[in-house]
Scaffold this motif. Sequence first.
Motif, PDB file in Angstrom:
ATOM      1  N   UNK A  50       0.833  -1.199   0.000  1.00 41.16           N
ATOM      2  CA  UNK A  50       0.000   0.000   0.000  1.00 41.16           C
ATOM      3  C   UNK A  50       0.872   1.255   0.000  1.00 41.16           C
ATOM      4  N   UNK A  51       1.969   1.227   0.725  1.00 49.09           N
ATOM      5  CA  UNK A  51       2.892   2.362   0.764  1.00 49.09           C
ATOM      6  C   UNK A  51       3.505   2.594  -0.610  1.00 49.09           C
ATOM      7  N   UNK A  52       3.865   1.518  -1.292  1.00 47.68           N
ATOM      8  CA  UNK A  52       4.394   1.651  -2.647  1.00 47.68           C
ATOM      9  C   UNK A  52       3.363   2.297  -3.574  1.00 47.68           C
ATOM     10  N   UNK A  53       2.104   1.897  -3.435  1.00 47.10           N
ATOM     11  CA  UNK A  53       1.046   2.494  -4.244  1.00 47.10           C
ATOM     12  C   UNK A  53       0.922   3.987  -3.951  1.00 47.10           C
ATOM     13  N   UNK A  54       0.971   4.348  -2.669  1.00 45.94           N
ATOM     14  CA  UNK A  54       0.879   5.760  -2.303  1.00 45.94           C
ATOM     15  C   UNK A  54       2.065   6.550  -2.851  1.00 45.94           C
ATOM     16  N   UNK A  55       3.237   5.958  -2.828  1.00 45.24           N
ATOM     17  CA  UNK A  55       4.412   6.628  -3.383  1.00 45.24           C
ATOM     18  C   UNK A  55       4.246   6.844  -4.887  1.00 45.24           C
ATOM     19  N   UNK A  56       3.691   5.837  -5.580  1.00 41.99           N
ATOM     20  CA  UNK A  56       3.430   5.976  -7.012  1.00 41.99           C
ATOM     21  C   UNK A  56       2.416   7.073  -7.279  1.00 41.99           C
ATOM     22  N   UNK A  57       1.355   7.122  -6.478  1.00 42.16           N
ATOM     23  CA  UNK A  57       0.332   8.158  -6.637  1.00 42.16           C
ATOM     24  C   UNK A  57       0.951   9.531  -6.400  1.00 42.16           C
ATOM     25  N   UNK A  58       1.773   9.634  -5.395  1.00 40.96           N
ATOM     26  CA  UNK A  58       2.422  10.899  -5.084  1.00 40.96           C
ATOM     27  C   UNK A  58       3.282  11.375  -6.258  1.00 40.96           C
ATOM     28  N   UNK A  59       4.039  10.466  -6.854  1.00 44.28           N
ATOM     29  CA  UNK A  59       4.870  10.841  -8.008  1.00 44.28           C
ATOM     30  C   UNK A  59       4.002  11.273  -9.190  1.00 44.28           C
ATOM     31  N   UNK A  60       2.899  10.572  -9.401  1.00 38.72           N
ATOM     32  CA  UNK A  60       1.993  10.945 -10.487  1.00 38.72           C
ATOM     33  C   UNK A  60       1.380  12.319 -10.240  1.00 38.72           C
ATOM     34  N   UNK A  61       1.035  12.600  -8.996  1.00 37.02           N
ATOM     35  CA  UNK A  61       0.448  13.901  -8.673  1.00 37.02           C
ATOM     36  C   UNK A  61       1.466  15.027  -8.850  1.00 37.02           C
ATOM     37  N   UNK A  62       2.730  14.737  -8.608  1.00 32.20           N
ATOM     38  CA  UNK A  62       3.785  15.740  -8.806  1.00 32.20           C
ATOM     39  C   UNK A  62       3.839  16.171 -10.270  1.00 32.20           C
ATOM     40  N   UNK A  63       3.514  15.246 -11.165  1.00 29.82           N
ATOM     41  CA  UNK A  63       3.568  15.531 -12.595  1.00 29.82           C
ATOM     42  C   UNK A  63       2.266  16.116 -13.136  1.00 29.82           C
ATOM     43  N   UNK A  64       1.219  16.107 -12.332  1.00 27.61           N
ATOM     44  CA  UNK A  64      -0.097  16.565 -12.789  1.00 27.61           C
ATOM     45  C   UNK A  64      -0.122  18.082 -12.941  1.00 27.61           C
ATOM     46  N   UNK A  65      -1.026  18.541 -13.794  1.00 24.17           N
ATOM     47  CA  UNK A  65      -1.209  19.972 -14.039  1.00 24.17           C
ATOM     48  C   UNK A  65      -1.914  20.599 -12.834  1.00 24.17           C
ATOM     49  N   UNK A  66      -1.346  21.688 -12.305  1.00 25.09           N
ATOM     50  CA  UNK A  66      -1.886  22.334 -11.093  1.00 25.09           C
ATOM     51  C   UNK A  66      -3.287  22.902 -11.307  1.00 25.09           C
ATOM     52  N   UNK A  67      -3.594  23.329 -12.518  1.00 24.75           N
ATOM     53  CA  UNK A  67      -4.886  23.984 -12.776  1.00 24.75           C
ATOM     54  C   UNK A  67      -6.027  22.996 -12.939  1.00 24.75           C
ATOM     55  N   UNK A  68      -5.708  21.779 -13.267  1.00 25.45           N
ATOM     56  CA  UNK A  68      -6.748  20.786 -13.541  1.00 25.45           C
ATOM     57  C   UNK A  68      -7.090  20.016 -12.262  1.00 25.45           C
ATOM     58  N   UNK A  69      -8.376  20.003 -11.871  1.00 26.25           N
ATOM     59  CA  UNK A  69      -8.744  19.229 -10.666  1.00 26.25           C
ATOM     60  C   UNK A  69      -8.642  17.727 -10.958  1.00 26.25           C
ATOM     61  N   UNK A  70      -8.339  16.981  -9.919  1.00 26.29           N
ATOM     62  CA  UNK A  70      -8.243  15.536 -10.082  1.00 26.29           C
ATOM     63  C   UNK A  70      -9.324  14.863  -9.249  1.00 26.29           C
ATOM     64  N   UNK A  71      -9.617  13.627  -9.590  1.00 26.65           N
ATOM     65  CA  UNK A  71     -10.609  12.882  -8.820  1.00 26.65           C
ATOM     66  C   UNK A  71      -9.881  12.157  -7.693  1.00 26.65           C
ATOM     67  N   UNK A  72     -10.415  12.321  -6.490  1.00 28.08           N
ATOM     68  CA  UNK A  72      -9.841  11.681  -5.301  1.00 28.08           C
ATOM     69  C   UNK A  72     -10.937  10.874  -4.629  1.00 28.08           C
ATOM     70  N   UNK A  73     -10.629   9.662  -4.255  1.00 29.65           N
ATOM     71  CA  UNK A  73     -11.628   8.793  -3.646  1.00 29.65           C
ATOM     72  C   UNK A  73     -11.699   9.041  -2.149  1.00 29.65           C
ATOM     73  N   UNK A  74     -12.899   9.330  -1.689  1.00 27.64           N
ATOM     74  CA  UNK A  74     -13.171   9.492  -0.261  1.00 27.64           C
ATOM     75  C   UNK A  74     -14.328   8.548   0.053  1.00 27.64           C
ATOM     76  N   UNK A  75     -14.028   7.485   0.789  1.00 33.02           N
ATOM     77  CA  UNK A  75     -15.057   6.481   1.060  1.00 33.02           C
ATOM     78  C   UNK A  75     -15.396   5.746  -0.220  1.00 33.02           C
TER      79      UNK A  75
END
Length: 135
Positions: A50-75
């Motif tokens: 799970x930590x590896x997945x979070x690290x991958x997500x974090x790296x992907x978010x670093x590359x994402x465009x700041x102006x574009x909203x992203x979908x985040x899962x809550x519940x």
Amino acid sequence: MSNIRVLSQQSEQEADVEVSWADQQRINEFSKLNAKIDDLEERYEKLKQEKEYLDDVSMELELADEDEPIRHKIGDAFVHIPVSEALDRVAKDNEQLDLKLEAVKSEMDSVQSKMSDLKKDLYAKFGSSINLEKD
């Protein structure tokens, strides 16, 4: 051809070791701890994954465009949030996961210590008449 062999006197004496109630309780406790360590190791591996997945997500978010909203899962729902907020949430999740990993590792160390003490006592009493090693 026959596979009959004669036991040495020492082997015969080791086979006749009497198991007391207290010894049986220690053997049972060792067995329970052995099962617990297996469960803890499995849980630790899942948390590491799970930590590896979070690290991958974090790296992907670093590359994402700041102006574009992203979908985040809550519940069970997905919500659109800014990238900076998603990074904050992932960082908090990562910190919580680190704490969980540390707690599981600490518990594994504690169980290993107890198992080591029991193993030392049981081997001292039973010698080669008992096998406490994993296959």
